[in-house]
Design a protein around this motif. Structure first.
Motif, PDB file in Angstrom:
ATOM      1  N   TYR A  70       0.767  -1.307   0.115  1.00  0.00           N
ATOM      2  CA  TYR A  70      -0.072   0.090   0.007  1.00  0.00           C
ATOM      3  C   TYR A  70       0.974   1.206   0.047  1.00  0.00           C
ATOM      4  O   TYR A  70       1.663   1.405   0.748  1.00  0.00           O
ATOM      5  CB  TYR A  70      -0.756  -0.102   1.217  1.00  0.00           C
ATOM      6  CG  TYR A  70      -1.749   1.184   1.595  1.00  0.00           C
ATOM      7  CD1 TYR A  70      -2.955   1.601   0.669  1.00  0.00           C
ATOM      8  CD2 TYR A  70      -1.644   2.163   2.425  1.00  0.00           C
ATOM      9  CE1 TYR A  70      -3.800   2.581   0.498  1.00  0.00           C
ATOM     10  CE2 TYR A  70      -2.482   3.649   2.539  1.00  0.00           C
ATOM     11  CZ  TYR A  70      -3.388   3.413   1.266  1.00  0.00           C
ATOM     12  OH  TYR A  70      -4.135   4.638   1.743  1.00  0.00           O
ATOM     13  N   ASP A  71       0.816   1.894  -1.067  1.00  0.00           N
ATOM     14  CA  ASP A  71       1.672   3.182  -1.174  1.00  0.00           C
ATOM     15  C   ASP A  71       0.811   4.502  -0.929  1.00  0.00           C
ATOM     16  O   ASP A  71       1.526   5.496  -1.050  1.00  0.00           O
ATOM     17  CB  ASP A  71       2.059   3.296  -2.552  1.00  0.00           C
ATOM     18  CG  ASP A  71       3.145   1.987  -2.803  1.00  0.00           C
ATOM     19  OD1 ASP A  71       3.749   1.389  -2.041  1.00  0.00           O
ATOM     20  OD2 ASP A  71       3.056   1.917  -4.277  1.00  0.00           O
ATOM     21  N   GLY A  72      -0.098   4.397  -0.498  1.00  0.00           N
ATOM     22  CA  GLY A  72      -0.971   5.497  -0.022  1.00  0.00           C
ATOM     23  C   GLY A  72      -0.762   6.271   1.108  1.00  0.00           C
ATOM     24  O   GLY A  72       0.231   5.409   1.983  1.00  0.00           O
ATOM     25  N   PRO A  73      -1.339   7.132   1.643  1.00  0.00           N
ATOM     26  CA  PRO A  73      -1.143   7.609   2.984  1.00  0.00           C
ATOM     27  C   PRO A  73      -1.802   6.765   4.224  1.00  0.00           C
ATOM     28  O   PRO A  73      -2.780   6.257   3.755  1.00  0.00           O
ATOM     29  CB  PRO A  73      -1.848   9.056   3.030  1.00  0.00           C
ATOM     30  CG  PRO A  73      -3.206   8.934   1.751  1.00  0.00           C
ATOM     31  CD  PRO A  73      -2.272   7.851   0.848  1.00  0.00           C
ATOM     32  N   PRO A  74      -1.300   7.034   5.271  1.00  0.00           N
ATOM     33  CA  PRO A  74      -1.762   6.110   6.233  1.00  0.00           C
ATOM     34  C   PRO A  74      -3.233   6.547   6.742  1.00  0.00           C
ATOM     35  O   PRO A  74      -3.762   7.611   6.319  1.00  0.00           O
ATOM     36  CB  PRO A  74      -0.972   6.350   7.658  1.00  0.00           C
ATOM     37  CG  PRO A  74       0.120   7.289   6.967  1.00  0.00           C
ATOM     38  CD  PRO A  74      -0.036   7.961   5.785  1.00  0.00           C
TER      39      PRO A  74
END
Length: 81
Positions: A58-62
């Motif tokens: 997962y490369d998105g924001p937390p």
């Protein structure tokens, strides 16, 4: 037919042809289940879902748990419509 021998320490080496047929690798856990006739069936033990941790990148924001719950609730509501 493949045959294995139990050692004095209670260990068994699974014959190569059986390991290959079942796809058994070092570290594979086996389950022994007794049937009604008294025989045992050997199968792979269930794997813990914990071993999947980190398997999907997962490369998105937390995101917070609350955000995840809101997204799940929204998808469930959409599915009901």
């Amino acid at each position: 037919m493949s045959i294995a021998t139990v050692t004095s320490k209670g260990q068994v080496t699974i014959p190569k042809d059986v390991r290959e047929e079942l796809g058994l690798e070092p570290g594979t856990h086996l389950s022994f289940t007794r049937t009604e006739s008294g025989d045992f069936v050997v199968s792979r033990a269930s794997r813990s879902v914990r071993r999947l941790r980190g398997s999907i990148g997962y490369d998105g924001p937390p995101v917070t748990v609350e955000q995840m719950n809101d997204t799940i609730a929204g998808a469930a509501a959409d599915a009901r419509r």
